[in-house]
Each structure stands twice: as C-alpha cells, then as structure tokens.
Write a protein that holds these residues in place. Sequence first.
Motif, PDB file in Angstrom:
ATOM      1  N   GLY A 100     -65.788  -5.198 -50.215  1.00  0.00           N
ATOM      2  CA  GLY A 100     -64.327  -5.093 -50.309  1.00  0.00           C
ATOM      3  C   GLY A 100     -63.629  -6.355 -49.855  1.00  0.00           C
ATOM      4  O   GLY A 100     -62.652  -6.803 -50.461  1.00  0.00           O
ATOM      5  N   ILE A 101     -64.127  -6.973 -48.789  1.00  0.00           N
ATOM      6  CA  ILE A 101     -63.547  -8.221 -48.282  1.00  0.00           C
ATOM      7  C   ILE A 101     -63.957  -9.394 -49.162  1.00  0.00           C
ATOM      8  O   ILE A 101     -63.144 -10.267 -49.502  1.00  0.00           O
ATOM      9  CB  ILE A 101     -63.975  -8.469 -46.823  1.00  0.00           C
ATOM     10  CG1 ILE A 101     -63.509  -7.325 -45.922  1.00  0.00           C
ATOM     11  CG2 ILE A 101     -63.444  -9.812 -46.330  1.00  0.00           C
ATOM     12  CD1 ILE A 101     -62.005  -7.180 -45.843  1.00  0.00           C
ATOM     13  N   GLY A 102     -65.241  -9.432 -49.538  1.00  0.00           N
ATOM     14  CA  GLY A 102     -65.738 -10.534 -50.365  1.00  0.00           C
ATOM     15  C   GLY A 102     -64.992 -10.647 -51.674  1.00  0.00           C
ATOM     16  O   GLY A 102     -64.661 -11.758 -52.130  1.00  0.00           O
ATOM     17  N   TRP A 103     -64.695  -9.504 -52.282  1.00  0.00           N
ATOM     18  CA  TRP A 103     -63.969  -9.547 -53.550  1.00  0.00           C
ATOM     19  C   TRP A 103     -62.532 -10.011 -53.365  1.00  0.00           C
ATOM     20  O   TRP A 103     -61.976 -10.695 -54.235  1.00  0.00           O
ATOM     21  CB  TRP A 103     -63.999  -8.157 -54.201  1.00  0.00           C
ATOM     22  CG  TRP A 103     -65.302  -7.870 -54.917  1.00  0.00           C
ATOM     23  CD1 TRP A 103     -66.483  -8.532 -54.745  1.00  0.00           C
ATOM     24  CD2 TRP A 103     -65.538  -6.866 -55.901  1.00  0.00           C
ATOM     25  NE1 TRP A 103     -67.454  -7.999 -55.552  1.00  0.00           N
ATOM     26  CE2 TRP A 103     -66.902  -6.967 -56.275  1.00  0.00           C
ATOM     27  CE3 TRP A 103     -64.750  -5.878 -56.477  1.00  0.00           C
ATOM     28  CZ2 TRP A 103     -67.471  -6.125 -57.223  1.00  0.00           C
ATOM     29  CZ3 TRP A 103     -65.320  -5.032 -57.431  1.00  0.00           C
ATOM     30  CH2 TRP A 103     -66.668  -5.157 -57.799  1.00  0.00           C
ATOM     31  N   MET A 104     -61.918  -9.643 -52.266  1.00  0.00           N
ATOM     32  CA  MET A 104     -60.564 -10.132 -52.008  1.00  0.00           C
ATOM     33  C   MET A 104     -60.555 -11.655 -51.884  1.00  0.00           C
ATOM     34  O   MET A 104     -59.672 -12.333 -52.427  1.00  0.00           O
ATOM     35  CB  MET A 104     -60.004  -9.484 -50.743  1.00  0.00           C
ATOM     36  CG  MET A 104     -59.702  -7.998 -50.891  1.00  0.00           C
ATOM     37  SD  MET A 104     -59.196  -7.234 -49.323  1.00  0.00           S
ATOM     38  CE  MET A 104     -57.525  -7.862 -49.192  1.00  0.00           C
ATOM     39  N   LEU A 105     -61.536 -12.183 -51.177  1.00  0.00           N
ATOM     40  CA  LEU A 105     -61.636 -13.644 -51.040  1.00  0.00           C
ATOM     41  C   LEU A 105     -61.901 -14.301 -52.393  1.00  0.00           C
ATOM     42  O   LEU A 105     -61.335 -15.357 -52.709  1.00  0.00           O
ATOM     43  CB  LEU A 105     -62.739 -14.010 -50.048  1.00  0.00           C
ATOM     44  CG  LEU A 105     -62.495 -13.626 -48.586  1.00  0.00           C
ATOM     45  CD1 LEU A 105     -63.758 -13.856 -47.762  1.00  0.00           C
ATOM     46  CD2 LEU A 105     -61.329 -14.410 -48.002  1.00  0.00           C
ATOM     47  N   ALA A 106     -62.755 -13.667 -53.192  1.00  0.00           N
ATOM     48  CA  ALA A 106     -63.067 -14.215 -54.515  1.00  0.00           C
ATOM     49  C   ALA A 106     -61.839 -14.195 -55.417  1.00  0.00           C
ATOM     50  O   ALA A 106     -61.543 -15.179 -56.113  1.00  0.00           O
ATOM     51  CB  ALA A 106     -64.206 -13.420 -55.154  1.00  0.00           C
ATOM     52  N   ASP A 107     -61.107 -13.088 -55.416  1.00  0.00           N
ATOM     53  CA  ASP A 107     -59.888 -13.000 -56.231  1.00  0.00           C
ATOM     54  C   ASP A 107     -58.867 -14.049 -55.789  1.00  0.00           C
ATOM     55  O   ASP A 107     -58.181 -14.660 -56.620  1.00  0.00           O
ATOM     56  CB  ASP A 107     -59.279 -11.606 -56.128  1.00  0.00           C
ATOM     57  CG  ASP A 107     -60.068 -10.559 -56.898  1.00  0.00           C
ATOM     58  OD1 ASP A 107     -60.869 -10.949 -57.767  1.00  0.00           O
ATOM     59  OD2 ASP A 107     -59.897  -9.353 -56.626  1.00  0.00           O
ATOM     60  N   ASN A 108     -58.755 -14.238 -54.469  1.00  0.00           N
ATOM     61  CA  ASN A 108     -57.859 -15.281 -53.967  1.00  0.00           C
ATOM     62  C   ASN A 108     -58.237 -16.637 -54.529  1.00  0.00           C
ATOM     63  O   ASN A 108     -57.381 -17.407 -54.998  1.00  0.00           O
ATOM     64  CB  ASN A 108     -57.913 -15.335 -52.439  1.00  0.00           C
ATOM     65  CG  ASN A 108     -57.173 -14.198 -51.764  1.00  0.00           C
ATOM     66  OD1 ASN A 108     -56.489 -13.421 -52.425  1.00  0.00           O
ATOM     67  ND2 ASN A 108     -57.309 -14.115 -50.457  1.00  0.00           N
TER      68      ASN A 108
END
Length: 408
Positions: A303-311
């Motif tokens: 969940g956190i990794g994808w947020m960073l990736a989307d950013n």
Amino acid sequence: MRTNGEYAQHPKGAEAQFAAEDRDELLQYELTARQEELRNRTRELAEEKFRPRALEWERTGEFPWENIQALADAGLIGMSVPVEFGGGGGTWLDAAVILEEISRTCYTTAMAALGELGVQTRALAVYGTEAVKRKYLPLIAEGKLICSVCITEPDTGSDLNALQTTATSSNNSYLISGKKALISRGDVAQLFVVYVRYDGKPGSSGVGAILVERDTPGVSIGEAQPTLGGESLYEITFENCLVPTSNVLVEAGGLTRMLTAFNGQRTLNAAISVGIAQGAQDAAVIYSSHRHQGGRPINEYQGIGWMLADNAIQIEAARLLVRRAAARAGAGFPSRYEAAVAKTLANEMALTVTDNVMQIFGGHGWLQKNSAERYLRWARYGPLGGGTPQVQRNGIARHLLKSAEGML
C-alpha cells in the motif's frame, strides 16, 4: 517525429534509424552538463542555506533577503538577465531547474526568486528600452532590485479586459491611478510592472504595462496579508502617480505580448510545483524507510510502495512537460498551450503527491515539526497563481478547437 512504420526500411532496423535521426529531438528536454552543474550548485546551496530556516521565514513573514543575496553571489538570481547587463544569459529551462531545486527546500525563497528569474526580468529584457535595461537589469543580477508584477485588482483577476487601473497621458507623462490586490513582494519591491488601461480605451485594445518606481509620489502599500504558504500579499494603491512616457513597457494594444510573456511565469509556477512535490516525495521515502510497523519498514508494504510509485510517475510526467515548455521557448517565451498543459498537470500533481505524503506520514504528518504539513500547504498556491487550472483548461480547449478548424 517519425512513426515506427517510417523506420521499417532502415537496414539496421527502426531503433538505429530512430537513434541516428531523432536523438536531438528526444533529448531536447534532458539537461546538458552545464545544467546538471547548475542544478547541483542550486541544490547544494538550498540544502545548506535555505532548508534550515524555511519555517522561520514563514513564521516571521520577513522577506529572505540573505537567501536572495546568496543566490546572487552564486550567479543564480541573475540567470535570466542577458550577459551584456551583468547576468547569466540563461534559458527558461535554466530558470526552471533553479526554481525546482529551491522549492524542494523553501517555498518562501522560491517565490522570492520567481520574478527575477521569470516574467519581470524577461519582460524588461525583451520589451524594455535600452535605458530601462541599463537602469534595472544589472541591479536585478546583483540581487539588489526586486520587481513586482501588479495585475490582479480587487474585482479583476484573469479577465484583463475588465482592468480598471488607468494610465492617462499628460505632457509626455502618464498619470497612473488604480488599486491592485494580492500582490507578491509589495513590502520590498522597488519597481512595479503595472498592468494598466491607457487613456480609457475599452477592452484589450487599451491594455498595456508601465513601470512605476516605489518612491513615486502617490504609491501606497497596504498592510501585509499573511498566506497559507507563509508569503505575505499586499494591496497597492496608485493615486495620480506621475511617470514619464519612457517608463512604458508595453503600449496600448499590447495585451497579446504581455500574455505571451506571462506564459513564462506559468511555466516557472509549474516548476515550483514539481520541486515541492519532489521535496515531499524525498521526505516520504526517508520517513517510510525509518518508520517500522509489524517488524519492518512501512515502505515494504504494498500500500505504501504503490503510493510512492504513483507519486514518482506523476512527478516525472509533470517535470517532462515543464521542461518541454521551457526548452522549446528558445530565445522567446513558452507557448500558451504548452505552458497551460504543464501548469495544469504540475499544479494538480503537487496537490495529489503532497496529500499522499501526508497519508504516508500518518499522524506524525499532522505535526508542524515534520515536513509533510508544510509541503501540503506550499502546494496549494500553484493552482491559484498565474491562472487557475480552470482558466488553463479554457485556453487548452480553445487551442484544440482552433487546431481542429482545418480538419472539419
């Protein structure tokens, strides 16, 4: 740009033809070695001088003069000033790189430097008389002159056809009367670039710009109005201010020229949004690496990794659009369409990214001692200044419809 089909006949294949013939086109938004050095120099200065006191400038409301002087000493604040007037003779892309790096650490300093790297300096250099250039541009390059653009009025924002501030001709001079609102740097600016209506001419045919020095009788500065980002805005009144005709920057009917110049400001506004988002993203990567839950860093959770990736995806997309608008400006100004596209995406991207970063920080992001809350605040200005995303979308749509006329 050629299509893949056009490369099919190349003996070494499409990739070879692509590399041989279109490399320059592909790399036009990449930084040169000089620009990489410029970015590194700005980043080093920003980390050392600007970041430690970023919140202090917000809380005191003081103009960061020492930061402007540090930028001048490093040859950065005068980057947009032509070489013959003591500046760096840099490009719009140079300015975008500098402002992105500053805004990673200190929004107040980025906004303080925006005008000198942006439309005020460029307008003086392109539209000013030789006497105007020699009088003001060297002082800008030395960090000794702050300029302020005065466009917005209490009842007029993006609709310049409704501009009410007047410039009335009087014996080789003009009498300037009117009120401007939400003006940046009104407390320290020594020179105002005032958008006016000449001699009561209606609509866009009467709009132009004139230079008014701070000490001109009739100029009065209202009280500071603190903002969410820490920068203060001002109301400025011009009451029968007598200025010589030599101070005319853009004559009546020059609205198109003025708006063209302002495309540069939109592009640099977008660069600041990219820098704010990148600074927030950097903070989130570090925090999520150190913050542990369930026995492991939180960035190991999908969940956190994808947020960073989307950013990261959104930041890179916005950065490339900003660089396209800046790089293709050449010796002139960015195009209306490319500046609008870059600004709209970058402004909205920064809001999304900084909100994601706040979520990654969780409850700790709500604390003022942590950087997440300040990046979220800083990001909110972008969509308000230089024309809202709604106004930009109107311009984008007009461009598309006009382009389509020949196809119908």
